[in-house]
Write a protein that holds these residues in place. Structure first.
Motif, PDB file in Angstrom:
ATOM      1  N   PHE A  45      22.090 -40.040  -6.109  1.00  0.00           N
ATOM      2  CA  PHE A  45      21.855 -39.274  -7.333  1.00  0.00           C
ATOM      3  C   PHE A  45      23.070 -39.275  -8.259  1.00  0.00           C
ATOM      4  O   PHE A  45      23.188 -38.414  -9.129  1.00  0.00           O
ATOM      5  N   THR A  46      23.961 -40.223  -8.079  1.00  0.00           N
ATOM      6  CA  THR A  46      25.207 -40.204  -8.860  1.00  0.00           C
ATOM      7  C   THR A  46      24.984 -40.556 -10.326  1.00  0.00           C
ATOM      8  O   THR A  46      25.782 -40.166 -11.185  1.00  0.00           O
ATOM      9  N   ALA A  47      23.934 -41.279 -10.657  1.00  0.00           N
ATOM     10  CA  ALA A  47      23.661 -41.635 -12.049  1.00  0.00           C
ATOM     11  C   ALA A  47      22.852 -40.538 -12.730  1.00  0.00           C
ATOM     12  O   ALA A  47      21.855 -40.050 -12.179  1.00  0.00           O
ATOM     13  N   SER A  48      23.274 -40.145 -13.932  1.00  0.00           N
ATOM     14  CA  SER A  48      22.596 -39.054 -14.641  1.00  0.00           C
ATOM     15  C   SER A  48      21.138 -39.394 -14.948  1.00  0.00           C
ATOM     16  O   SER A  48      20.256 -38.522 -14.923  1.00  0.00           O
ATOM     17  N   GLU A  49      20.853 -40.669 -15.247  1.00  0.00           N
ATOM     18  CA  GLU A  49      19.479 -41.070 -15.532  1.00  0.00           C
ATOM     19  C   GLU A  49      18.596 -40.922 -14.304  1.00  0.00           C
ATOM     20  O   GLU A  49      17.420 -40.547 -14.408  1.00  0.00           O
ATOM     21  N   THR A  50      19.142 -41.207 -13.120  1.00  0.00           N
ATOM     22  CA  THR A  50      18.399 -41.014 -11.878  1.00  0.00           C
ATOM     23  C   THR A  50      18.038 -39.547 -11.688  1.00  0.00           C
ATOM     24  O   THR A  50      16.915 -39.207 -11.298  1.00  0.00           O
ATOM     25  N   ARG A  51      18.987 -38.665 -11.983  1.00  0.00           N
ATOM     26  CA  ARG A  51      18.733 -37.229 -11.822  1.00  0.00           C
ATOM     27  C   ARG A  51      17.662 -36.752 -12.797  1.00  0.00           C
ATOM     28  O   ARG A  51      16.827 -35.925 -12.451  1.00  0.00           O
ATOM     29  N   ARG A  52      17.692 -37.280 -14.019  1.00  0.00           N
ATOM     30  CA  ARG A  52      16.660 -36.894 -14.992  1.00  0.00           C
ATOM     31  C   ARG A  52      15.284 -37.343 -14.515  1.00  0.00           C
ATOM     32  O   ARG A  52      14.311 -36.578 -14.574  1.00  0.00           O
ATOM     33  N   HIS A  53      15.189 -38.568 -14.063  1.00  0.00           N
ATOM     34  CA  HIS A  53      13.902 -39.070 -13.562  1.00  0.00           C
ATOM     35  C   HIS A  53      13.409 -38.225 -12.391  1.00  0.00           C
ATOM     36  O   HIS A  53      12.209 -37.956 -12.277  1.00  0.00           O
ATOM     37  N   CYS A  54      14.320 -37.807 -11.521  1.00  0.00           N
ATOM     38  CA  CYS A  54      13.927 -36.987 -10.368  1.00  0.00           C
ATOM     39  C   CYS A  54      13.419 -35.624 -10.821  1.00  0.00           C
ATOM     40  O   CYS A  54      12.454 -35.089 -10.258  1.00  0.00           O
ATOM     41  N   CYS A  55      14.050 -35.048 -11.832  1.00  0.00           N
ATOM     42  CA  CYS A  55      13.577 -33.769 -12.366  1.00  0.00           C
ATOM     43  C   CYS A  55      12.162 -33.906 -12.929  1.00  0.00           C
ATOM     44  O   CYS A  55      11.289 -33.059 -12.680  1.00  0.00           O
ATOM     45  N   GLU A  56      11.934 -34.956 -13.678  1.00  0.00           N
ATOM     46  CA  GLU A  56      10.606 -35.184 -14.243  1.00  0.00           C
ATOM     47  C   GLU A  56       9.580 -35.447 -13.141  1.00  0.00           C
ATOM     48  O   GLU A  56       8.422 -35.002 -13.229  1.00  0.00           O
ATOM     49  N   LEU A  74      14.146 -28.904 -18.613  1.00  0.00           N
ATOM     50  CA  LEU A  74      14.936 -28.557 -19.788  1.00  0.00           C
ATOM     51  C   LEU A  74      16.251 -29.327 -19.788  1.00  0.00           C
ATOM     52  O   LEU A  74      16.918 -29.416 -18.746  1.00  0.00           O
ATOM     53  N   PRO A  75      16.642 -29.882 -20.945  1.00  0.00           N
ATOM     54  CA  PRO A  75      17.954 -30.530 -21.028  1.00  0.00           C
ATOM     55  C   PRO A  75      19.067 -29.495 -21.138  1.00  0.00           C
ATOM     56  O   PRO A  75      18.889 -28.422 -21.735  1.00  0.00           O
ATOM     57  N   ILE A  76      20.191 -29.780 -20.545  1.00  0.00           N
ATOM     58  CA  ILE A  76      21.404 -28.962 -20.707  1.00  0.00           C
ATOM     59  C   ILE A  76      22.298 -29.726 -21.684  1.00  0.00           C
ATOM     60  O   ILE A  76      22.753 -30.833 -21.392  1.00  0.00           O
ATOM     61  N   THR A  77      22.501 -29.156 -22.842  1.00  0.00           N
ATOM     62  CA  THR A  77      23.230 -29.852 -23.904  1.00  0.00           C
ATOM     63  C   THR A  77      24.597 -29.220 -24.128  1.00  0.00           C
ATOM     64  O   THR A  77      24.806 -28.035 -23.865  1.00  0.00           O
ATOM     65  N   ARG A  78      25.500 -30.035 -24.623  1.00  0.00           N
ATOM     66  CA  ARG A  78      26.853 -29.571 -24.918  1.00  0.00           C
ATOM     67  C   ARG A  78      26.926 -29.119 -26.376  1.00  0.00           C
ATOM     68  O   ARG A  78      26.478 -29.816 -27.282  1.00  0.00           O
ATOM     69  N   SER A  87      15.066 -26.442 -25.299  1.00  0.00           N
ATOM     70  CA  SER A  87      13.676 -26.807 -25.015  1.00  0.00           C
ATOM     71  C   SER A  87      13.429 -28.294 -25.210  1.00  0.00           C
ATOM     72  O   SER A  87      12.419 -28.829 -24.761  1.00  0.00           O
ATOM     73  N   SER A  88      14.363 -28.972 -25.912  1.00  0.00           N
ATOM     74  CA  SER A  88      14.224 -30.407 -26.125  1.00  0.00           C
ATOM     75  C   SER A  88      15.591 -30.968 -26.483  1.00  0.00           C
ATOM     76  O   SER A  88      16.572 -30.231 -26.618  1.00  0.00           O
ATOM     77  N   GLY A  89      15.636 -32.275 -26.655  1.00  0.00           N
ATOM     78  CA  GLY A  89      16.877 -32.912 -27.048  1.00  0.00           C
ATOM     79  C   GLY A  89      17.482 -33.739 -25.933  1.00  0.00           C
ATOM     80  O   GLY A  89      16.979 -33.777 -24.801  1.00  0.00           O
ATOM     81  N   HIS A  90      18.586 -34.398 -26.254  1.00  0.00           N
ATOM     82  CA  HIS A  90      19.274 -35.246 -25.280  1.00  0.00           C
ATOM     83  C   HIS A  90      20.303 -34.407 -24.528  1.00  0.00           C
ATOM     84  O   HIS A  90      21.206 -33.831 -25.123  1.00  0.00           O
ATOM     85  N   GLY A  91      20.156 -34.331 -23.219  1.00  0.00           N
ATOM     86  CA  GLY A  91      21.051 -33.491 -22.442  1.00  0.00           C
ATOM     87  C   GLY A  91      22.050 -34.281 -21.623  1.00  0.00           C
ATOM     88  O   GLY A  91      21.819 -35.449 -21.304  1.00  0.00           O
ATOM     89  N   VAL A  92      23.150 -33.632 -21.287  1.00  0.00           N
ATOM     90  CA  VAL A  92      24.117 -34.235 -20.380  1.00  0.00           C
ATOM     91  C   VAL A  92      23.678 -34.033 -18.937  1.00  0.00           C
ATOM     92  O   VAL A  92      24.179 -34.671 -18.019  1.00  0.00           O
ATOM     93  N   GLU A  93      22.738 -33.117 -18.748  1.00  0.00           N
ATOM     94  CA  GLU A  93      22.162 -32.825 -17.433  1.00  0.00           C
ATOM     95  C   GLU A  93      20.781 -32.249 -17.680  1.00  0.00           C
ATOM     96  O   GLU A  93      20.434 -31.891 -18.814  1.00  0.00           O
ATOM     97  N   HIS A  94      19.975 -32.155 -16.641  1.00  0.00           N
ATOM     98  CA  HIS A  94      18.631 -31.596 -16.785  1.00  0.00           C
ATOM     99  C   HIS A  94      18.358 -30.612 -15.652  1.00  0.00           C
ATOM    100  O   HIS A  94      18.893 -30.757 -14.545  1.00  0.00           O
ATOM    101  N   ALA A  95      17.535 -29.623 -15.960  1.00  0.00           N
ATOM    102  CA  ALA A  95      17.181 -28.597 -14.978  1.00  0.00           C
ATOM    103  C   ALA A  95      15.666 -28.436 -14.932  1.00  0.00           C
ATOM    104  O   ALA A  95      14.994 -28.447 -15.972  1.00  0.00           O
ATOM    105  N   VAL A  96      15.131 -28.290 -13.726  1.00  0.00           N
ATOM    106  CA  VAL A  96      13.711 -27.992 -13.550  1.00  0.00           C
ATOM    107  C   VAL A  96      13.535 -26.477 -13.621  1.00  0.00           C
ATOM    108  O   VAL A  96      14.157 -25.739 -12.864  1.00  0.00           O
ATOM    109  N   LYS A  97      12.697 -26.032 -14.550  1.00  0.00           N
ATOM    110  CA  LYS A  97      12.434 -24.605 -14.682  1.00  0.00           C
ATOM    111  C   LYS A  97      11.217 -24.234 -13.854  1.00  0.00           C
ATOM    112  O   LYS A  97      10.160 -24.852 -13.962  1.00  0.00           O
ATOM    113  N   MET A  98      11.379 -23.195 -13.031  1.00  0.00           N
ATOM    114  CA  MET A  98      10.303 -22.741 -12.152  1.00  0.00           C
ATOM    115  C   MET A  98      10.160 -21.224 -12.255  1.00  0.00           C
ATOM    116  O   MET A  98      11.085 -20.532 -12.679  1.00  0.00           O
TER     117      MET A  98
END
Length: 553
Positions: A45-56, A74-78, A87-98
């Motif tokens: 999971f070291t690549a940020s794109e991999t983590r985003r795909h896993c969240c989705e 949800l994206p986590i933006t700087r 609620s949208s946009g390009h994030g440096v990280e992503h979180a699954v909301k539950m």
């Protein structure tokens, strides 16, 4: 993420929970899960794109078995020197909301407190069986669920365990797995060819199952590796069977397996169930070992003990006693169904119901529908016993004891099952359940009013049975355990009620089998194609030997 101001809703005190691959923040009525940039060995999971795909993937894959729990990604933006949830946009990280849930409803929590009971287990079995029946069947890659891939997966887990774990039974268990994988390769690939490799949950331990909104929810499925999710449905069910046995006890585990088998009708899964249970136990042992290496983690202290427990479960599965065939004998209303189910829970035997299987033979009949007289003709009755005989053969061949719940009032039906036991070298006993005729009649009246039973027997059925039943022969009587079912129904749940039967089932004695040809038909089926090669007796109707289901073989 630990600052309440990060969230656009009341968050109060934010609670942080860490696992080996993720961090969860509990904020108010919601939870936010972030995947850590780690490579624990089974994934990277070291690549940020991999983590985003896993969240989705978590959102998409978990929603069917966890309705209402997963809300979005949800994206986590700087923003300057701070980070915000958007609620949208390009994030440096992503979180699954539950939605946040009460952790006391987790099956693991319920098991620890002794509050996990039959109702939750029945709902879990029904929910899982329903999903397995309707789950997607077209795997992304043909090799998913194959014997070769399963061997590679099990070998990988064993190699990792042997590198980090000094449990003395691990080497013996590894040798057993190797033997099973070689012997069962045809069955594994056969089930895959028959469409039984489907999109499953893949990680059904008790921490991922919970009581939720009046039902059972299963969440946090495998989302990072399709090869671990596209598996045999038996492999998926085995995970929950195994973890219930480890953390909640054998009775609830046995109950779940029987309820799942009854709902799916997949008794052929039992041939591979021991292998899958061992595999799943070894997987959880490896996870425990990963925790044990992290001295600062809250679970680290107990992890070594947990690993030993799981390896112990694996070893126990490789040492099953010889199977026993038990036939429930008695009139309608005798209590044999309630008693048989209770014995199956206590003993680990597979429970077969003639009432359930009769309706399964009629594919257009609902399980709770009443059957008319055409389904109870002499020919129809023989067909049900033939069907039960074939399932019992398959269960015994898989190494499981079996309890066949039917009236067995005709000598020819009893004889067919005794012959099966003799040919397979399995001990056969009759469980004779009896009560006074007026008690039988009253029970049937009550059952008809409640309509919560698969049986269609009524007063006329009972009258016919009383008038026409074949008495037990002297030879049968010597192989019979008799039970008075006028006792309180709670007695059936006590091991003392079944002491003599349980002693028989735990014994390692094996009765001699007849000499039979072991040549299998071309498909690898356990049904033999020719009468001279068939280990089964003639069918219960006496008309023909049981044959391979595929007439081409």
């Amino acid at each position: 993420m630990q600052r309440s101001g990060t969230y656009r809703h009341p968050a109060a005190r934010v609670v942080r929970i860490e696992t080996h691959i993720s961090i969860v923040y509990l904020a108010g009525r919601f939870a936010y899960k972030i995947i850590k940039p780690v490579a624990p060995g089974f994934a990277d999971f070291t690549a940020s794109e991999t983590r985003r795909h896993c969240c989705e993937a978590q959102l998409r894959l978990n929603r069917p078995l966890a309705r209402g729990l997963y809300l979005g990604v949800l994206p986590i933006t700087r923003r300057g020197r701070t980070f915000t949830l958007e609620s949208s946009g390009h994030g440096v990280e992503h979180a699954v909301k539950m939605r946040r849930f009460d952790e006391s409803g987790l099956f693991s929590s319920l098991a620890r407190s002794g509050a996990l009971g039959p109702r939750e287990v029945d709902r879990a079995a029904h929910r899982l069986a329903t999903w397995h029946r309707h789950a997607p069947r077209v795997a992304p890659l043909a090799r998913y669920g194959s014997a070769a891939l399963l061997k590679a997966q099990i070998d990988s887990v064993i190699a990792a365990l042997q590198a980090d774990c000094a449990e003395p039974g691990l080497r013996e268990t590894a040798a057993w797995c190797e033997q099973q994988l070689a012997q069962r390769a045809g069955a594994i690939d056969g089930r895959r060819a028959n469409g039984l490799v489907r999109a499953c949950h893949g990680d059904l331990h008790l921490d991922n199952v919970m009581r939720w909104r009046g039902d059972v929810s299963m969440f946090d499925c495998i989302d990072f590796d399709d090869a671990l999710r596209w598996i045999d449905i038996a492999n998926d069910a085995a995970f929950l069977v195994m973890d219930l046995r480890t953390r909640a006890g054998a009775r609830l585990s046995n109950r779940l397996l029987n309820r799942w088998l009854e709902a799916t009708g997949d008794y052929a899964a039992l041939e591979l169930m021991p292998l899958y249970v061992v595999y799943r136990a070894l997987v959880r042992a490896l996870v425990a070992c990963l925790y044990s290496k992290r001295g600062s983690h809250p679970k680290a202290a107990a992890a070594a003990h947990d690993a030993a427990c799981y390896i112990g479960i694996a070893m126990g599965e490789t040492r099953r006693p010889p199977p026993v065939l038990l036939l429930c004998h008695g009139f309608s209303g005798s209590g044999k169904s309630v008693a048989g189910r209770a014995l199956a829970e206590l003993s680990g035997a597979v429970y077969l119901s003639s009432d359930v299987e009769r309706k399964r033979l009629e594919s257009t009949i609902a399980a709770n529908a009443r059957l008319d007289a055409t389904h109870y003709t002499l020919e129809a009755r023989h067909a049900v016993y033939d069907h039960l005989l074939q399932i019992a053969f398959r269960v015994l061949q898989a190494g499981y004891s079996v309890i066949v719940d039917a009236t067995f009032l005709e000598h020819r039906h009893r004889s067919a099952f005794f012959s099966l036991g003799e040919r397979l070298g399995a001990r056969v006993r009759l469980l004779d359940f009896h009560a006074a005729p007026d008690v039988l009649a009253e029970r049937i009246r009550i059952r008809q009013r409640t309509q919560h039973d698969a049986s269609d027997a009524d007063a006329s059925t009972l009258s016919l049975q009383l008038a026409t039943a074949d008495a037990l022969t002297s030879a049968e009587t010597t192989q019979t355990f008799a039970f008075d079912t006028t006792r309180p129904v709670e007695d059936f749940d006590e091991a003392t009620f079944w002491e003599s039967v349980l002693d028989l089932m735990s014994s390692s004695a094996v009765e001699p089998a007849s000499d039979i040809c072991r040549i299998r038909c071309k498909s690898g089926s356990s049904h033999y194609a020719a009468e001279r090669d068939c280990p089964l007796p003639r069918s219960a109707s006496g008309e023909r030997p049981l044959r391979c289901r595929d007439d081409a073989h």
